[in-house]
Motif scaffolding. Structure first.
Motif, PDB file in Angstrom:
ATOM      1  N   ARG A   1      -3.814  -5.943  15.943  1.00 28.14           N
ATOM      2  CA  ARG A   1      -3.985  -4.539  16.340  1.00 28.14           C
ATOM      3  C   ARG A   1      -3.094  -3.613  15.512  1.00 28.14           C
ATOM      4  O   ARG A   1      -3.510  -2.545  15.074  1.00 28.14           O
ATOM      5  CB  ARG A   1      -3.654  -4.387  17.825  1.00 28.14           C
ATOM      6  N   GLN A   2      -1.848  -4.064  15.275  1.00 30.95           N
ATOM      7  CA  GLN A   2      -0.916  -3.201  14.537  1.00 30.95           C
ATOM      8  C   GLN A   2      -1.375  -3.016  13.092  1.00 30.95           C
ATOM      9  O   GLN A   2      -1.361  -1.908  12.560  1.00 30.95           O
ATOM     10  CB  GLN A   2       0.504  -3.787  14.564  1.00 30.95           C
ATOM     11  N   ARG A   3      -1.806  -4.111  12.472  1.00 28.33           N
ATOM     12  CA  ARG A   3      -2.245  -4.000  11.075  1.00 28.33           C
ATOM     13  C   ARG A   3      -3.476  -3.103  10.966  1.00 28.33           C
ATOM     14  O   ARG A   3      -3.620  -2.303  10.032  1.00 28.33           O
ATOM     15  CB  ARG A   3      -2.544  -5.399  10.517  1.00 28.33           C
ATOM     16  N   HIS A   4      -4.363  -3.240  11.926  1.00 29.37           N
ATOM     17  CA  HIS A   4      -5.558  -2.391  11.970  1.00 29.37           C
ATOM     18  C   HIS A   4      -5.137  -0.917  12.062  1.00 29.37           C
ATOM     19  O   HIS A   4      -5.640  -0.064  11.317  1.00 29.37           O
ATOM     20  CB  HIS A   4      -6.418  -2.808  13.171  1.00 29.37           C
ATOM     21  N   ALA A   5      -4.195  -0.628  12.950  1.00 26.48           N
ATOM     22  CA  ALA A   5      -3.724   0.753  13.143  1.00 26.48           C
ATOM     23  C   ALA A   5      -3.016   1.283  11.894  1.00 26.48           C
ATOM     24  O   ALA A   5      -3.169   2.456  11.536  1.00 26.48           O
ATOM     25  CB  ALA A   5      -2.784   0.809  14.343  1.00 26.48           C
ATOM     26  N   GLU A   6      -2.263   0.416  11.207  1.00 25.82           N
ATOM     27  CA  GLU A   6      -1.551   0.847  10.001  1.00 25.82           C
ATOM     28  C   GLU A   6      -2.536   1.317   8.929  1.00 25.82           C
ATOM     29  O   GLU A   6      -2.291   2.305   8.232  1.00 25.82           O
ATOM     30  CB  GLU A   6      -0.700  -0.312   9.450  1.00 25.82           C
ATOM     31  N   HIS A   7      -3.664   0.623   8.814  1.00 26.74           N
ATOM     32  CA  HIS A   7      -4.696   1.056   7.855  1.00 26.74           C
ATOM     33  C   HIS A   7      -5.278   2.396   8.282  1.00 26.74           C
ATOM     34  O   HIS A   7      -5.403   3.314   7.475  1.00 26.74           O
ATOM     35  CB  HIS A   7      -5.798   0.000   7.758  1.00 26.74           C
TER      36      HIS A   7
ATOM     37  N   LEU B   1     -10.250  -0.701   6.284  1.00 22.35           N
ATOM     38  CA  LEU B   1     -10.025  -2.148   6.325  1.00 22.35           C
ATOM     39  C   LEU B   1     -11.361  -2.841   6.090  1.00 22.35           C
ATOM     40  O   LEU B   1     -12.364  -2.512   6.742  1.00 22.35           O
ATOM     41  CB  LEU B   1      -9.446  -2.521   7.687  1.00 22.35           C
ATOM     42  N   GLU B   2     -11.370  -3.752   5.124  1.00 21.61           N
ATOM     43  CA  GLU B   2     -12.577  -4.538   4.834  1.00 21.61           C
ATOM     44  C   GLU B   2     -12.222  -6.009   4.984  1.00 21.61           C
ATOM     45  O   GLU B   2     -11.267  -6.489   4.373  1.00 21.61           O
ATOM     46  CB  GLU B   2     -13.066  -4.257   3.408  1.00 21.61           C
ATOM     47  N   GLY B   3     -12.983  -6.712   5.827  1.00 23.16           N
ATOM     48  CA  GLY B   3     -12.663  -8.112   6.102  1.00 23.16           C
ATOM     49  C   GLY B   3     -13.545  -9.069   5.324  1.00 23.16           C
ATOM     50  O   GLY B   3     -14.763  -8.903   5.281  1.00 23.16           O
ATOM     51  N   TYR B   4     -12.915 -10.087   4.717  1.00 25.95           N
ATOM     52  CA  TYR B   4     -13.713 -11.153   4.094  1.00 25.95           C
ATOM     53  C   TYR B   4     -13.509 -12.465   4.844  1.00 25.95           C
ATOM     54  O   TYR B   4     -12.606 -12.597   5.669  1.00 25.95           O
ATOM     55  CB  TYR B   4     -13.421 -11.286   2.602  1.00 25.95           C
ATOM     56  N   SER B   5     -14.380 -13.441   4.566  1.00 27.57           N
ATOM     57  CA  SER B   5     -14.377 -14.752   5.240  1.00 27.57           C
ATOM     58  C   SER B   5     -14.383 -14.616   6.769  1.00 27.57           C
ATOM     59  O   SER B   5     -13.543 -15.208   7.454  1.00 27.57           O
ATOM     60  CB  SER B   5     -13.171 -15.586   4.790  1.00 27.57           C
ATOM     61  N   PRO B   6     -15.339 -13.853   7.320  1.00 31.01           N
ATOM     62  CA  PRO B   6     -15.328 -13.623   8.772  1.00 31.01           C
ATOM     63  C   PRO B   6     -15.540 -14.893   9.597  1.00 31.01           C
ATOM     64  O   PRO B   6     -15.113 -14.948  10.750  1.00 31.01           O
ATOM     65  CB  PRO B   6     -16.483 -12.642   8.992  1.00 31.01           C
TER      66      PRO B   6
ATOM     67  N   ILE C   1       0.848  -1.209   0.000  1.00 33.83           N
ATOM     68  CA  ILE C   1       0.000   0.000   0.000  1.00 33.83           C
ATOM     69  C   ILE C   1       0.878   1.251   0.000  1.00 33.83           C
ATOM     70  O   ILE C   1       0.638   2.202  -0.748  1.00 33.83           O
ATOM     71  CB  ILE C   1      -0.948  -0.011   1.229  1.00 33.83           C
ATOM     72  N   ASP C   2       1.919   1.228   0.831  1.00 34.49           N
ATOM     73  CA  ASP C   2       2.819   2.385   0.914  1.00 34.49           C
ATOM     74  C   ASP C   2       3.476   2.684  -0.430  1.00 34.49           C
ATOM     75  O   ASP C   2       3.684   3.848  -0.789  1.00 34.49           O
ATOM     76  CB  ASP C   2       3.894   2.146   1.985  1.00 34.49           C
TER      77      ASP C   2
END
Length: 260
Positions: free
Chosen positions: A171-177, A184-189, A146-147
Motif C-alpha cells: 500500500r505504501q509503495r503504491h501511495a508513493e507512486h 505504477l505498471e506491474g509486470y509478471s502478475p 525516482i526522487d
C-alpha cells in the motif's frame, strides 16, 4: 473486439491503456504470432524492450494487424549495458520496430553506476523533446531512485514498471507512486500469484470468471497498468476479456490483504 479501454493519463496528454501485452521471452515467429493474436484479441498496448530481441517481430505484427499506428501504445526500454549510448539505442529500436516514435521509453534497470543515473535520465528527456518517444519513465526503480531523478531535473518519470501482484501488494509503495504522479505498471502478475488461493477462487466464482482474470481486474481497478504475457491464443484472449465485471470495494480489500 475494440472496446473503449480504460487508460491512465501520462504527462504530455498521452493516454496509456491499463491493460497491455508483455513480450518478454516471446521471440521469432512465436513472438510475431503472439503479438498479432494479442492485437486481434483487443489489446492496444504492447510492451517490448531492446534486450528482449523481438522489436522487429513486434513492429511487423503491429504493421500487419491493420490497426492505425495511433491506436496502439508501444513501449520499449533502454538496457543497462547501453548507458552512454541512449540516442543510438532509441534509433536502433525505432528502426527495428519500423516506427518514427514509440509511446513510452523506459530505463530498463537503474544504471549500475549511480553517477550515470541523472545523465541517462536527461538523455531520455532529450529523446522525448525530439519526439522520438511521447513519454519517458523507468523500470525496477525504488522510490528513492525516482526522487533522485525528480530532484535533479524537476521531471517525474511518467511510469515505473516493477514486479507486482496481489501477493506483492504494498500500500505504501503504491501511495508513493501516486503522490509523485508516477504511474505504477506491474509486470509478471501471475508469476508470484497462487491462482488457487481461496480468496481469488471465491471472487472468481462470484463473477463467473477465472482467478487470473480477477488478478488482472484487481490491477485495473487500482489504476495500475498490467502487462500479462502468454503465447497461447486461448489464454491471450481470456486475459483480454476483463471488461464485463468489476470488483467490489470489499473484494479489492480482500485481495490487497494477500500482500500481507
Amino acid at each position: 473486439m475494440d472496446h473503449d479501454q480504460p487508460t491512465v493519463l501520462l504527462p504530455g496528454d498521452v493516454r496509456m491503456p491499463l491493460l497491455g501485452f508483455g513480450t518478454w521471452q516471446v521471440t521469432g515467429q512465436a513472438g510475431y504470432d503472439a503479438v498479432l493474436a494479442a492485437l486481434d484479441a483487443g489489446y492496444r498496448h504492447i510492451d517490448t524492450a531492446s534486450m528482449y530481441g523481438n522489436e522487429e517481430e513486434v513492429g511487423r505484427a503491429v504493421k500487419e494487424s491493420g490497426l492505425r499506428r495511433e491506436d496502439v501504445f508501444i513501449t520499449t526500454k533502454l538496457p543497462p549495458d547501453r548507458v552512454g549510448r541512449e540516442r543510438e539505442t532509441i534509433e536502433a529500436s525505432l528502426r527495428a520496430l519500423d516506427l518514427d516514435h514509440v509511446d513510452l521509453w523506459l530505463i530498463h534497470w537503474p544504471p549500475s553506476s549511480p553517477s550515470d543515473s541523472i545523465p541517462t535520465w536527461r538523455e531520455l528527456l532529450a529523446a522525448r523533446d525530439e519526439n522520438l518517444t511521447r513519454a519517458v519513465g523507468v523500470s525496477n526503480y525504488s522510490t528513492a531512485q525516482i526522487d533522485e531523478l525528480i530532484q535533479a531535473t524537476e521531471e517525474n518519470p511518467a511510469v515505473n514498471q516493477i514486479r507486482w501482484s496481489p501477493s506483492l501488494y504494498d500500500r505504501q509503495r503504491h501511495a508513493e507512486h501516486r503522490d509523485r504522479g508516477v504511474v505504477l505498471e506491474g509486470y509478471s502478475p501471475f508469476k508470484t500469484t497462487d491462482l488457487s488461493d481461496p480468496v481469488l477462487v471465491r471472487i472468481a466464482a462470484a463473477h463467473g470468471v477465472s482467478p487470473a482474470q480477477v488478478v488482472l481486474r484487481w490491477h485495473i481497478d487500482h489504476e495500475i497498468v498490467v502487462i500479462p504475457k502468454s503465447v497461447t491464443p486461448d489464454r491471450i484472449r481470456a486475459n483480454a476479456d476483463v471488461w464485463n465485471f468489476s470488483l467490489t470495494a470489499q473484494e479489492m480489500r480482500d485481495i490487497d490483504a494477500l500482500g500481507g
